[in-house]
Scaffold this motif. Structure first.
Motif, short mmCIF file in Angstrom:
data_model
loop_
_atom_site.label_atom_id
_atom_site.label_comp_id
_atom_site.label_asym_id
_atom_site.label_seq_id
_atom_site.Cartn_x
_atom_site.Cartn_y
_atom_site.Cartn_z
N PHE A 147 82.53 26.36 73.93
CA PHE A 147 83.79 26.55 73.57
C PHE A 147 84.75 26.09 74.59
CE2 PHE A 147 87.67 29.21 73.20
CZ PHE A 147 88.07 28.77 71.79
N GLY A 148 84.51 26.63 75.85
CA GLY A 148 85.58 26.34 77.00
C GLY A 148 85.36 24.80 77.18
N LEU A 149 84.38 24.14 77.14
CA LEU A 149 84.33 22.78 77.40
C LEU A 149 85.06 22.06 76.34
CD1 LEU A 149 83.27 20.18 78.80
CD2 LEU A 149 81.24 20.44 77.53
N VAL A 150 84.98 22.04 75.15
CA VAL A 150 85.51 21.37 74.12
C VAL A 150 87.01 21.99 73.89
CG1 VAL A 150 85.66 21.15 71.54
CG2 VAL A 150 83.36 21.16 72.94
N THR A 151 87.31 23.00 74.11
CA THR A 151 88.73 23.58 74.14
C THR A 151 89.61 22.74 75.30
OG1 THR A 151 88.29 25.81 73.11
CG2 THR A 151 90.37 25.03 74.31
N THR A 152 88.82 22.67 76.61
CA THR A 152 89.51 22.26 77.71
C THR A 152 90.01 20.40 77.21
OG1 THR A 152 88.74 23.72 79.08
CG2 THR A 152 89.46 21.77 79.99
N THR B 277 89.92 19.12 74.35
CA THR B 277 90.93 18.85 73.33
C THR B 277 92.47 18.97 73.90
OG1 THR B 277 89.31 19.69 71.78
CG2 THR B 277 91.48 19.68 71.08
N GLU B 278 92.57 20.14 74.58
CA GLU B 278 93.85 20.69 75.10
C GLU B 278 94.18 19.50 76.12
OE1 GLU B 278 93.55 24.42 76.80
OE2 GLU B 278 93.53 25.38 74.88
N ARG B 279 93.35 18.74 76.63
CA ARG B 279 93.94 17.75 77.48
C ARG B 279 94.38 16.68 77.07
NH1 ARG B 279 88.96 17.58 82.49
NH2 ARG B 279 89.63 19.34 83.63
N LEU B 280 93.69 16.40 75.62
CA LEU B 280 93.90 15.13 74.80
C LEU B 280 95.45 15.66 74.17
CD1 LEU B 280 90.78 14.21 73.10
CD2 LEU B 280 92.00 13.01 74.96
N LEU C 57 96.49 15.46 67.11
CA LEU C 57 95.49 14.73 67.33
C LEU C 57 94.78 14.18 65.84
CD1 LEU C 57 93.18 16.25 70.09
CD2 LEU C 57 94.88 14.31 70.41
N ASP C 58 94.95 14.94 64.79
CA ASP C 58 94.28 14.54 63.62
C ASP C 58 95.48 13.64 63.01
OD1 ASP C 58 92.09 15.99 63.85
OD2 ASP C 58 93.29 18.01 62.89
N GLU D 125 98.11 -3.90 61.99
CA GLU D 125 97.37 -3.37 62.95
C GLU D 125 97.99 -2.63 64.28
OE1 GLU D 125 94.05 -5.47 65.99
OE2 GLU D 125 95.18 -6.65 64.77
N VAL D 126 97.34 -1.56 64.55
CA VAL D 126 98.04 -0.47 65.61
C VAL D 126 96.87 -0.15 66.59
CG1 VAL D 126 99.84 0.33 64.11
CG2 VAL D 126 97.75 1.67 64.25
N ALA D 127 97.28 0.05 67.90
CA ALA D 127 96.45 0.44 68.84
C ALA D 127 96.50 1.84 69.04
CB ALA D 127 96.64 -0.23 70.14
N THR D 128 95.41 2.50 68.75
CA THR D 128 95.61 3.98 69.03
C THR D 128 94.28 4.47 69.88
OG1 THR D 128 94.18 4.51 67.33
CG2 THR D 128 96.27 4.27 66.67
N GLN D 129 94.29 5.74 70.25
CA GLN D 129 93.41 6.51 71.08
C GLN D 129 92.32 7.28 70.15
OE1 GLN D 129 92.44 6.12 74.25
NE2 GLN D 129 94.16 4.92 74.69
N ALA D 130 92.21 6.67 68.89
CA ALA D 130 91.33 7.35 68.18
C ALA D 130 89.88 7.57 68.27
CB ALA D 130 91.39 6.67 66.49
N ASP D 131 89.44 6.42 69.05
CA ASP D 131 88.08 6.69 69.56
C ASP D 131 87.75 7.65 70.42
OD1 ASP D 131 87.58 4.37 68.01
OD2 ASP D 131 87.60 2.76 69.71
N ALA D 132 88.91 7.83 71.37
CA ALA D 132 88.64 9.15 72.46
C ALA D 132 88.56 10.38 71.67
CB ALA D 132 89.58 8.98 73.50
N ILE D 133 89.66 10.29 70.69
CA ILE D 133 89.64 11.74 69.91
C ILE D 133 88.19 11.78 69.14
CG2 ILE D 133 90.95 12.88 68.03
CD1 ILE D 133 93.45 11.22 68.96
N ALA D 134 87.72 10.71 68.62
CA ALA D 134 86.79 10.79 67.73
C ALA D 134 85.48 11.13 68.64
CB ALA D 134 86.40 9.72 66.96
#
Length: 395
Positions: free
Chosen positions: A43-48, A50-53, A230-231, A246-255
């Motif tokens: 939980f701590g790793l994923v939350t950190t 996600t919050e950074r993103l 993020l969603d 066509e747009v450039a996003t950070q969808a890969d990093a979020i995924a």
């Protein structure tokens, strides 16, 4: 009244067999403590991450690729979408440059001009532009120019007319300087009107270049857009893809973070299921063994008038005592592990490598007590079958 009496009897009997009770508690702690630490790390790793993103506006930015044609009305409609947190039109990049001259030096610095407005995620609310001549500088540009908030500088916009170079100069006041983390290039953040005036001037119009017909028919080649969360980045990507843009996003990093969360959750529940299955089997065997060991005592209680439910409660209450003490000790061990892990990994302020929320503690309590009840059910069923006649042998 009978239940309170049975709880007291179960407690005294639990204390009388302190060594066996301690073994049962430690066996439960050996399962719960590692699971709490494992889930805390997950939980701590994923939350950190996600919050950074979420804190990084660049991750939520949606950048149109290539040249487009967007009217002011189309961009205004974009702003009304729930996935959009901020959007502002952009002028042509070739026209969105300026030569800045500080009063203390004659050397110009060429910077890119970026439109900004209220709600810009790169700009703190305290730096909101209040006047048309107020601008913001990136930290790199401010350092090269040697200026800071409150200073005044000159901006020059050049164009070629009939083979000769012409310049339009204007005075700008620096409202503030953006931190390096917000923007790392040499840039000037200004109201959209300044960028439109520079574009019109370079297109051959007189400064400031605002004519009613041209303004109403203005078409923008792009925009600055940031998703609300993020969603929303993926939803906006699909929205523009459906319209052929066509747009450039950070969808890969979020995924990747989403996938990491799912994979860690799967790993946790696999390990937790195996560990809990072993603990459940051990607690069930302990409950059955306790009933067999105390069979005569339980039959005497039946002889004294205690009901079947009271005998079942006797076994169940002792299992709950084990669950409560085991969970309390596991919480204590987890607390020490959490402190050590957070210090070891030394995350940034407000971040945690290992963390559990109050709701997680409550969930752990409910699941532990539920497992203890299920494990004690077999022992309770065995106790319910004890007949009072078995106690007559000891009378």
């Amino acid at each position: 009244m009978r239940l309170a009496l049975m709880a007291l009897l179960a407690w005294h009997d639990y204390r009388a067999e302190v060594r066996l009770s301690a073994c049962a508690v430690l066996a439960l702690v050996a399962v719960l403590a590692p699971l709490l630490v494992l889930f805390g790390l997950k939980f701590g790793l994923v939350t950190t991450l996600t919050e950074r993103l979420e804190r990084d506006p660049a991750v939520r930015e949606v950048v149109p690729m290539g040249g487009g044609r967007f009217s002011a009305q189309a961009i205004a409609e974009l702003a009304t979408r729930p996935e959009v947190a901020f959007v502002v039109p952009r002028t042509r990049q070739i026209a969105a440059t300026a030569d800045l001259y500080p009063d203390s030096a004659a050397q110009a610095l060429t910077v890119e001009m970026i439109p900004t407005a209220a709600g810009d995620p790169l700009v703190a609310p305290a730096l909101l532009l209040q006047a048309p001549d107020q601008v913001l500088l990136s930290q790199r540009a401010a350092e090269k120019l040697g200026v800071q908030g409150g200073d005044v500088l000159s901006a020059a916009f050049g164009r070629q007319v009939a083979g000769r170079q012409e310049y339009q100069r204007t005075r700008l006041r620096v409202q503030g300087v953006l931190p390096l983390a917000a923007f790392q290039r040499d840039a000037l953040f200004a109201p959209l009107a300044l960028l439109e005036a520079a574009e019109d001037y370079r297109d051959g119009l007189a400064w400031p270049g605002h004519e009613p017909q041209a303004n109403t028919a203005r078409v923008y080649p792009g925009f600055r857009l940031y998703a609300a969360d993020l969603d929303g980045v993926e939803r906006l990507r699909r929205y523009f893809a459906e319209r052929g843009l066509e747009v450039a996003t950070q969808a890969d990093a979020i995924a990747q973070v989403r996938s990491l969360s799912r994979n860690l959750t799967l790993v946790f529940w696999i390990i937790a299921s195996l560990a809990l299955a072993g603990a459940f089997a051990a607690m069930t065997a302990s409950a059955l063994a306790a009933v067999e060991r105390k069979r005569r005592a339980l039959s005497v209680l039946r002889l004294l008038g205690f009901s079947t439910g009271a005998l079942v409660a006797f076994v169940v209450l002792q299992a709950l005592y084990t669950g409560v003490f085991g969970l309390l000790l596991a919480w204590g061990l987890y607390g020490m592990a959490e402190t050590g892990l957070n210090r070891l990994f030394a995350p940034a302020a407000g971040e945690f490598a290992c963390r559990l929320l109050p709701s997680h503690y409550l969930l752990a309590l409910l699941l532990t007590l539920f497992c203890c009840l299920l494990a004690a059910a077999s022992g309770g069923w065995r106790a319910a079958r004890i007949e009072a006649s078995e106690g007559l042998r000891d009378v």
